[in-house]
Write an enzyme that holds these catalytic residues in place. Structure first.
Site, PDB file in Angstrom:
ATOM      1  N   ARG A 172      -9.862  -2.025   9.515  1.00  0.00           N
ATOM      2  CA  ARG A 172      -9.503  -0.796  11.211  1.00  0.00           C
ATOM      3  C   ARG A 172     -10.291  -1.758  12.113  1.00  0.00           C
ATOM      4  O   ARG A 172      -9.861  -1.717  13.265  1.00  0.00           O
ATOM      5  CB  ARG A 172      -9.985   0.090  11.019  1.00  0.00           C
ATOM      6  CG  ARG A 172      -9.220   0.665  10.010  1.00  0.00           C
ATOM      7  CD  ARG A 172     -10.238   1.994   9.388  1.00  0.00           C
ATOM      8  NE  ARG A 172      -9.726   2.763   8.725  1.00  0.00           N
ATOM      9  CZ  ARG A 172      -8.803   3.114   7.193  1.00  0.00           C
ATOM     10  NH1 ARG A 172      -9.577   2.518   6.611  1.00  0.00           N
ATOM     11  NH2 ARG A 172      -8.656   3.603   6.398  1.00  0.00           N
TER      12      ARG A 172
ATOM     13  N   TYR B  23      -2.187   2.012  -6.560  1.00  0.00           N
ATOM     14  CA  TYR B  23      -0.996   1.207  -6.083  1.00  0.00           C
ATOM     15  C   TYR B  23      -0.937   1.288  -8.070  1.00  0.00           C
ATOM     16  O   TYR B  23      -1.904   0.298  -9.056  1.00  0.00           O
ATOM     17  CB  TYR B  23      -0.884   0.127  -5.529  1.00  0.00           C
ATOM     18  CG  TYR B  23      -0.896   0.623  -3.674  1.00  0.00           C
ATOM     19  CD1 TYR B  23      -0.149   1.313  -3.367  1.00  0.00           C
ATOM     20  CD2 TYR B  23      -1.965   0.097  -2.923  1.00  0.00           C
ATOM     21  CE1 TYR B  23      -0.782   2.466  -2.741  1.00  0.00           C
ATOM     22  CE2 TYR B  23      -1.959   0.290  -1.823  1.00  0.00           C
ATOM     23  CZ  TYR B  23      -1.028   1.441  -0.971  1.00  0.00           C
ATOM     24  OH  TYR B  23      -1.715   2.058  -0.414  1.00  0.00           O
TER      25      TYR B  23
ATOM     26  N   ARG C  89      -7.542  -8.166  -5.243  1.00  0.00           N
ATOM     27  CA  ARG C  89      -8.539  -6.388  -4.452  1.00  0.00           C
ATOM     28  C   ARG C  89      -8.074  -5.747  -5.638  1.00  0.00           C
ATOM     29  O   ARG C  89      -7.527  -5.057  -6.536  1.00  0.00           O
ATOM     30  CB  ARG C  89      -7.610  -6.741  -3.186  1.00  0.00           C
ATOM     31  CG  ARG C  89      -8.076  -5.112  -2.595  1.00  0.00           C
ATOM     32  CD  ARG C  89      -7.077  -4.667  -1.656  1.00  0.00           C
ATOM     33  NE  ARG C  89      -8.793  -4.882  -0.239  1.00  0.00           N
ATOM     34  CZ  ARG C  89      -8.600  -4.188  -0.015  1.00  0.00           C
ATOM     35  NH1 ARG C  89      -7.227  -3.382   0.757  1.00  0.00           N
ATOM     36  NH2 ARG C  89      -9.968  -4.274   1.650  1.00  0.00           N
TER      37      ARG C  89
END
Length: 331
Positions: A301, A159, A207
């Site tokens: 997940r 990103y 992050r």
């Protein structure tokens, strides 16, 4: 984890139930998917946003419920850069044309991602860069108003921030490109500005993709150097993921495959880290923290598979989380 279920960036009952159930399930912190700081920063039309006042109320409702059930309400804010304007993943995830509801994308350099993400982004002007920096600050203020107590700047997975950091995607020749110091400038300046309005007693995390998994790209030594500088700007924790900036990276995926990045950054930069990546078993997660490889373990997940994973993990490790009263007879 992105849910791709918002309309105009506004959270709804899906997000409320999705995030609220993880707090009920015993998580220590529940972090929202990354709301975009501007409309063009959404990955897809279904992604959350926090670029306007209309987004605050629904997120505040979620934050209040999460805190009511014993977890910290965390939020991760982002701009998707050249990976924005994509279709929903269950519809293929390719870039959307204008006729399909897509929009122009921005990046440090006019280089398309590749694969199904074929749009050539517009290389950002300095004015664009400063506007995006202001967008992050304004979004952080809204997150605080909404009641979140843990903020993360998303600079990973290809990103916008990650696109500036990596020499694979940043071919600029001005003060935002070229050298390491120039490529980290946007993230460092934005972090400094956000820390000025984000209260000192509330954690600020960043992050990153610790490595690009490609020759000539960002390396673990870069991440350690960046972490030292971010710590000096008031960052409390580095969330250590990897990859995502180019489609042809050769990533070696196995249980705990990203944990060594968290350990190296923790040791090399003397900063708290979070470990992520195929952490699925209670003892595995417990050992990572006990052995000093990271300070925090974040699950994604596996928490989609089992929203009550923390309660089940506690039991497997010989502990018991206090159940909500409504579930006490079955917990």
């Amino acid at each position: 984890m992105c849910q791709y279920s918002a309309a105009d960036g506004v959270a709804n009952d899906w997000h409320f139930v999705h995030l609220g159930s993880r707090a009920v399930g015993g998580a220590g912190i529940v972090i929202t998917e990354a709301p975009a700081v501007a409309p063009e920063g959404r990955i897809t039309p279904g992604c959350l946003g926090l670029w306007s006042e209309q987004h605050i109320g629904p997120l505040a409702r979620i934050a209040a419920f999460v805190k009511q059930h014993g977890a910290v309400a965390g939020i991760q804010i982002a701009h998707a850069g050249r990976k924005a304007s994509a279709d929903l993943p269950w519809r293929g995830g390719a870039h959307l044309s204008e006729a399909q509801g897509g929009w122009p994308t921005l990046a440090p350099s006019a280089i398309p991602f590749g694969g199904d993400l074929t749009k050539v982004p517009r290389a950002m002007t300095v004015a664009d860069i400063l506007r995006v920096q202001d967008d992050f600050v304004a979004t952080a203020k809204r997150a605080l108003t909404a009641g979140f107590e843990w903020l993360e700047l998303h600079a990973a997975h290809g990103y916008l921030f990650n696109e500036f950091l990596s020499p694979l995607t940043n071919h600029r020749t001005d003060q935002y490109g070229g050298s390491f110091q120039n490529r980290i400038r946007l993230l460092l300046d934005t972090t400094r500005a956000v820390r000025q309005i984000w209260p000192e007693h509330l954690p600020l995390a960043v992050r990153i993709s610790a490595i690009d998994w490609k020759e000539g790209g960002w390396q673990i030594e870069d991440s350690i150097a960046l972490a030292k500088l971010l710590k000096a700007e008031g960052v409390d924790l580095m969330d250590c993921s990897s990859g995502g900036v180019v489609p042809d990276a050769k990533i070696i995926v196995k249980p705990g495959y990203q944990v060594p990045f968290a350990e190296k950054i923790r040791q090399g930069a003397d900063i708290a880290t979070a470990a992520v990546g195929f952490i699925t078993e209670p003892k595995q997660a417990d050992d990572i923290v006990r052995n000093g490889q990271s300070d925090v373990v974040l699950l994604a997940r596996q928490m989609l598979v089992d929203p009550y994973w923390p309660a089940h993990a506690a039991k497997a490790l010989g502990h018991k989380l206090p159940p909500p009263n409504q579930y006490a007879r079955a917990w």
